[in-house]
Design a protein around this motif. Sequence first.
Motif, PDB file in Angstrom:
ATOM      1  N   MET A 149      77.518  68.298 122.096  1.00  0.00           N
ATOM      2  CA  MET A 149      78.148  67.318 121.215  1.00  0.00           C
ATOM      3  C   MET A 149      77.944  67.696 119.766  1.00  0.00           C
ATOM      4  SD  MET A 149      76.878  63.815 123.106  1.00  0.00           S
ATOM      5  CE  MET A 149      75.160  64.275 123.218  1.00  0.00           C
ATOM      6  N   GLU A 150      78.834  67.209 118.904  1.00  0.00           N
ATOM      7  CA  GLU A 150      78.658  67.349 117.460  1.00  0.00           C
ATOM      8  C   GLU A 150      79.231  66.128 116.776  1.00  0.00           C
ATOM      9  OE1 GLU A 150      81.243  70.124 115.140  1.00  0.00           O
ATOM     10  OE2 GLU A 150      82.020  70.674 117.123  1.00  0.00           O
ATOM     11  N   LEU A 151      78.695  65.823 115.628  1.00  0.00           N
ATOM     12  CA  LEU A 151      79.133  64.678 114.829  1.00  0.00           C
ATOM     13  C   LEU A 151      80.122  65.191 113.803  1.00  0.00           C
ATOM     14  CD1 LEU A 151      78.471  61.645 114.609  1.00  0.00           C
ATOM     15  CD2 LEU A 151      76.738  62.254 112.925  1.00  0.00           C
ATOM     16  N   ASP A 162      72.576  67.462 124.352  1.00  0.00           N
ATOM     17  CA  ASP A 162      72.695  67.469 122.897  1.00  0.00           C
ATOM     18  C   ASP A 162      73.449  68.699 122.381  1.00  0.00           C
ATOM     19  OD1 ASP A 162      70.431  68.979 123.726  1.00  0.00           O
ATOM     20  OD2 ASP A 162      69.621  68.904 121.700  1.00  0.00           O
ATOM     21  N   CYS A 171      75.824  55.331 106.373  1.00  0.00           N
ATOM     22  CA  CYS A 171      75.351  55.804 107.678  1.00  0.00           C
ATOM     23  C   CYS A 171      74.948  54.623 108.567  1.00  0.00           C
ATOM     24  CB  CYS A 171      74.156  56.733 107.491  1.00  0.00           C
ATOM     25  SG  CYS A 171      73.411  57.265 109.045  1.00  0.00           S
TER      26      CYS A 171
END
Length: 146
Positions: A138-140, A135, A11
Motif C-alpha cells: 500500500m501507499e498513501l 504494509d 492530517c
Amino acid sequence: MKRKSLDNDVCPVARSLEAVGDVWSVLIVRQAFAGKRRFGEFQTSLGVAKNILTVRLRKLVSLGVLEQVPAADGSAYHEYALTEKGRGLYLVLTAIRQWGETCGGAAKYVLIDRRDRKPVKPLAFYAHDGRELGDGDMELVPAAEV
C-alpha cells in the motif's frame, strides 16, 4: 510551554490524536467498551487521580466521544455512554491491542466471536479484489490522484 493544538491540522492522524491521543483518554474509552459508565467505576478501575479523570471525561464529552446520560438505576447521578463517534474507536483500540499482543507478553483476555466463541482473526487490510494487503502493498497518495 503550551503545546500547539492539532484540532485543525490537515492530517487526520494528527486531528485524531489531538482528540484521544493521551493515555488516560484512550484507557477511559477502553473501560467504556468494557461496560464502565460511572465516574467512580472509571476512577477505581484505572487508578487515575480524580482531577485528571474529570478533565479527560469533560474533553471526551465535548468532543462527542462520550455523552452524559441519566443513571440507569434512576438515581440523581449521571453516567457516561459511548456515542456513535466513540463506538467508532473500537477498531482503533482493537488494532492497538493486537499490535501490543505481538510486542510482548500474553494477553489476559482474548477477543472472541460471540456466536461461535472462537478467537477473531487479527485486523487486516484488503484490496478491492479481496487480496489481503501488507504494509509493502500500500501507499498513501493525494486524494486527487485516485
